[in-house]
Design an enzyme around this catalytic site. Structure first.
Site, PDB file in Angstrom:
ATOM      1  N   LEU A 155       0.783  -1.103  -0.002  1.00 18.44           N
ATOM      2  CA  LEU A 155      -0.054  -0.023  -0.217  1.00 18.44           C
ATOM      3  C   LEU A 155       0.813   1.388  -0.061  1.00 18.44           C
ATOM      4  CD1 LEU A 155      -2.407  -0.877   2.603  1.00 18.44           C
ATOM      5  CD2 LEU A 155      -2.949  -0.821   0.304  1.00 18.44           C
ATOM      6  N   GLY A 158       6.907   4.124   3.935  1.00 16.16           N
ATOM      7  CA  GLY A 158       6.923   5.479   4.679  1.00 16.16           C
ATOM      8  C   GLY A 158       8.469   5.531   5.038  1.00 16.16           C
ATOM      9  N   SER A 159       8.527   6.285   5.982  1.00 14.13           N
ATOM     10  CA  SER A 159      10.036   6.638   6.465  1.00 14.13           C
ATOM     11  C   SER A 159      10.600   5.285   7.112  1.00 14.13           C
ATOM     12  CB  SER A 159       9.716   8.080   7.522  1.00 14.13           C
ATOM     13  OG  SER A 159       8.635   7.939   8.133  1.00 14.13           O
ATOM     14  N   TYR A 160       9.776   4.600   7.893  1.00 10.94           N
ATOM     15  CA  TYR A 160      10.525   3.516   8.405  1.00 10.94           C
ATOM     16  C   TYR A 160      10.054   2.010   8.162  1.00 10.94           C
ATOM     17  CZ  TYR A 160       7.842   2.993  12.901  1.00 10.94           C
ATOM     18  OH  TYR A 160       6.820   2.859  13.853  1.00 10.94           O
ATOM     19  N   ALA A 161       8.801   2.085   7.458  1.00  7.99           N
ATOM     20  CA  ALA A 161       8.338   0.786   7.038  1.00  7.99           C
ATOM     21  C   ALA A 161       7.510   0.475   5.776  1.00  7.99           C
ATOM     22  CB  ALA A 161       7.071   0.610   8.475  1.00  7.99           C
ATOM     23  N   THR A 162       7.258  -0.635   5.469  1.00 13.94           N
ATOM     24  CA  THR A 162       6.672  -0.688   4.153  1.00 13.94           C
ATOM     25  C   THR A 162       5.060  -1.310   4.898  1.00 13.94           C
ATOM     26  OG1 THR A 162       8.584  -1.717   3.305  1.00 13.94           O
ATOM     27  CG2 THR A 162       6.627  -2.257   2.130  1.00 13.94           C
ATOM     28  N   VAL A 163       4.092  -0.914   4.066  1.00 16.48           N
ATOM     29  CA  VAL A 163       2.758  -1.306   4.368  1.00 16.48           C
ATOM     30  C   VAL A 163       2.119  -1.820   3.403  1.00 16.48           C
ATOM     31  CG1 VAL A 163       0.576  -0.163   5.337  1.00 16.48           C
ATOM     32  CG2 VAL A 163       2.634   0.947   5.861  1.00 16.48           C
ATOM     33  N   ASP A 270       4.461  14.843  13.213  1.00 15.39           N
ATOM     34  CA  ASP A 270       4.732  14.348  11.761  1.00 15.39           C
ATOM     35  C   ASP A 270       3.450  14.322  10.933  1.00 15.39           C
ATOM     36  OD1 ASP A 270       6.393  13.791   9.824  1.00 15.39           O
ATOM     37  OD2 ASP A 270       6.596  11.555  10.071  1.00 15.39           O
TER      38      ASP A 270
HETATM   39  P1  ADP Z   1       6.019   5.250   8.061  1.00 12.39           P
HETATM   40  O1  ADP Z   1       6.194   5.541   9.498  1.00 12.39           O
HETATM   41  O2  ADP Z   1       7.244   4.372   7.159  1.00 12.39           O
HETATM   42  O3  ADP Z   1       5.845   6.791   7.273  1.00 12.39           O
HETATM   43  P2  ADP Z   1       3.169   4.973   7.739  1.00 12.39           P
HETATM   44  O4  ADP Z   1       2.360   4.398   9.006  1.00 12.39           O
HETATM   45  O5  ADP Z   1       3.086   6.442   7.525  1.00 12.39           O
HETATM   46  O6  ADP Z   1       4.524   4.475   7.784  1.00 12.39           O
HETATM   47  O7  ADP Z   1       2.380   4.079   6.404  1.00 12.39           O
HETATM   48  C1  ADP Z   1       2.982   4.508   5.120  1.00 12.39           C
HETATM   49  C2  ADP Z   1       1.793   4.532   4.155  1.00 12.39           C
HETATM   50  O8  ADP Z   1       1.203   3.225   4.227  1.00 12.39           O
HETATM   51  C3  ADP Z   1       0.921   5.672   4.401  1.00 12.39           C
HETATM   52  O9  ADP Z   1       1.333   6.874   3.956  1.00 12.39           O
HETATM   53  C4  ADP Z   1      -0.410   5.103   3.711  1.00 12.39           C
HETATM   54  O10 ADP Z   1      -0.255   5.195   2.466  1.00 12.39           O
HETATM   55  C5  ADP Z   1      -0.169   3.625   4.131  1.00 12.39           C
HETATM   56  N1  ADP Z   1      -0.974   3.221   5.312  1.00 12.39           N
HETATM   57  C6  ADP Z   1      -0.309   3.241   6.660  1.00 12.39           C
HETATM   58  N2  ADP Z   1      -1.405   2.634   7.517  1.00 12.39           N
HETATM   59  C7  ADP Z   1      -2.311   2.428   6.714  1.00 12.39           C
HETATM   60  C8  ADP Z   1      -3.658   1.677   6.907  1.00 12.39           C
HETATM   61  N3  ADP Z   1      -3.906   1.402   8.271  1.00 12.39           N
HETATM   62  N4  ADP Z   1      -4.322   1.494   6.033  1.00 12.39           N
HETATM   63  C9  ADP Z   1      -4.077   1.504   4.701  1.00 12.39           C
HETATM   64  N5  ADP Z   1      -3.156   2.302   4.300  1.00 12.39           N
HETATM   65  C10 ADP Z   1      -2.136   2.604   5.140  1.00 12.39           C
HETATM   66 MG    MG Z   2       4.240   8.098   7.375  1.00 13.09          MG
END
Ligand code: ADP
Ligand code: MG
Length: 478
Positions: A155, A158-163, A270
């Site tokens: 999906l 982000g900055s420290y993870a892949t979702v 953030d």
């Molecule tokens: P990071 O800490 O690496 O920035 P995030 O939690 O912001 O990670 O998640 C990165 C991206 O993943 C988000 O910008 C969003 O597009 C997607 N994402 C995060 N959480 C969800 C969720 N619960 N449902 C759907 N998409 C999500």
């Molecule tokens: Mg993020």
């Protein structure tokens, strides 16, 4: 199977000077209001630092998410560790710190993991579910296990993870799996520990729900409620700006979620469109609490991309560390303007100076007369800024001119002086939101504003179809 790249942890442990003094037995000096607030924030994070295994079980796991802060936790942690964690002379200090971090995360995480999983039978949020403790200790619990979820397409990164999108085999629900690759030496990144420990205590319709945590040797996976899109992707479908009615609904929900956090002395730190999730019903949810309570805002992500400065307030850009909830309120102002106009308000392209210049061009360069103390801020002393005069905000957001209170609220959010910025609690009561009716102010935290029949999204649903950024072949168990 796509996996996240191993990333080093670059966030420092949150330990302020006051705490150090306290631990060394020196009487603390008289603290200012902001210093006291900072110290309280630091202490409230410390509550997740266990003294030993026994206190790990006792601390921070109360059913309501509350726990009693303990004084001197850091000292106890340091002194109760084995000699290898204490930096002996001649031993690489960085290595000792890494070892300490790893021990810390190993001690803290299991506690958080079991608590979160136990609160969510069937993968559904159920605040009335009891008892948490019994379930958390049960080896038969389906939570916290890899086989309980299937991983689908990515999906976002982000900055420290892949979702990833995923499916719960327990409840058949669609979930979001935030995968953080663990580094052998570093242990669990502090961003991850913060995010887990904070979210487990937050129950609000405008804050993303953390269902479960899976901790394996190489990965830490957070299982979140799945939310259809984020505000950044949503805005890509609304290039000229979002419908003013929907902007109002999104903005109110953003401020409502923040007011809940700020009342608990939690800053998000953030805020940006990528970290605001929006579901099919138009419900907005704050996500990504990885930086909440971090001591400093990092300049680069783990994959070494530059962190955006667009939503960062001038006081922080100028090097002030004396910030509070006003930090988030500046970001709210920037996001408000961006939603309504379809364009980022302060899109700095280079560095801090460029970002500040963008702000001064619109709001005027501050002077000692307009901002007492500004000339003492570190970054202000370094550069000689061109003296811009303020321009009327409404020229930047003409879409707001017709809405009662819109330009006024934006002006109150975008105050250069942090103490002049409107608070989340006051912003909820602003006349701009009057049309939503008084009921929105008295809703219980877990009730959505859309539970009020008169509140509805306008033409929003059709553009809320999720658009995964990449699709992997088939599914794979994580
Ligand atoms: P990071 O800490 O690496 O920035 P995030 O939690 O912001 O990670 O998640 C990165 C991206 O993943 C988000 O910008 C969003 O597009 C997607 N994402 C995060 N959480 C969800 C969720 N619960 N449902 C759907 N998409 C999500
Ligand atoms: Mg993020």
């Amino acid at each position: 199977m796509a996996v996240a790249v191993a990333r080093p942890c670059n966030i420092e442990m949150n330990m302020d000077k006051a705490k150090l003094r306290e631990n060394s037995g020196t009487p603390p000096p008289k603290l200012g209001r902001m210093q006291r607030l900072k110290r309280r924030l630091s202490q409230s994070f410390n509550r997740f630092v266990p003294k030993d295994n026994e206190s790990t079980r006792r601390q921070g796991v109360e059913p309501n998410g509350a726990s009693s802060p303990r004084k001197g936790n850091y000292r106890q942690l340091e002194s109760s560790t084995s000699p290898e964690t204490v930096t002996p002379s001649g031993v690489d200090a960085a290595k000792a710190k890494r070892l300490r971090n790893r021990r810390h995360s190993e001690a803290v995480l299991p506690n958080i993991v079991t608590t979160v999983a136990a609160s969510l039978p069937g993968g559904r949020s159920s605040p009335s579910y009891m008892p948490r403790r019994r379930m958390s200790m049960s080896p038969d619990s389906p939570f916290g296990k890899l086989e309980a979820y299937q991983r689908l397409e990515m999906l976002g990164e982000g900055s420290y993870a892949t979702v990833y999108r995923g499916v719960s085999n327990i409840s058949n629900q669609i979930v979001a799996l935030k995968e953080i690759r663990l580094n052998e030496e570093e242990g669990t990144p502090f961003t991850a520990i913060r995010e887990a420990s904070l979210l487990k205590g937050l129950r609000h319709a405008n804050i993303v729900i953390l269902h479960d945590i899976i901790h394996t040797k190489n990965n830490l996976t957070f299982v979140f409620e799945y939310v259809d899109t984020d505000l950044s992707k949503y805005m890509e479908h609304h290039l000229g700006g979002i419908h003013p009615h929907n902007v109002k609904l999104f903005l109110f929900q953003l401020i409502r979620g923040l007011a809940y956090c700020h009342a608990r002395r939690i800053l998000h730190r953030d805020l940006k469109p990528q970290n605001l999730l929006i579901n099919q019903n138009g419900e907005l949810k704050l996500a990504d609490f990885g930086l909440a309570r971090a001591k400093s805002v990092p300049s680069h992500t783990f994959s070494n991309e530059v962190v955006t400065l667009w939503y960062r307030p001038p006081d922080v850009l100028l090097g002030s560390t004396d910030y509070s909830t006003s930090l988030d309120m500046w970001g709210v102002g920037c996001i408000f303007a961006e939603m309504i106009s379809g364009m980022p308000l302060f899109p700095g392209m280079k560095d801090t100076v460029d970002q500040l210049t963008k702000i001064w061009q619109l709001l005027g360069t501050p002077t000692e007369e307009t901002w007492s103390g500004v000339s003492k801020l570190p970054e202000f002393q370094k550069y000689e800024f061109y003296q811009y005069t303020p321009s009327p905000l409404k020229t930047y957001v003409p879409q707001l001119i017709g809405s009662a209170g819109g330009v006024e609220l934006l002006t109150e959010l975008l105050q250069l002086l942090p103490r002049k910025r409107i608070s989340a609690a006051d912003a909820m009561k602003h006349k701009y939101f009057k049309g939503l009716g008084p009921e929105v102010l008295t809703l219980p935290p877990e009730r959505s504003i859309f539970s009020i029949p008169s509140i509805q999204l306008r033409d929003g649903k059709k553009s809320l179809t999720p658009t995964p950024s990449s699709v992997t072949n088939g599914t794979s168990a994580i």
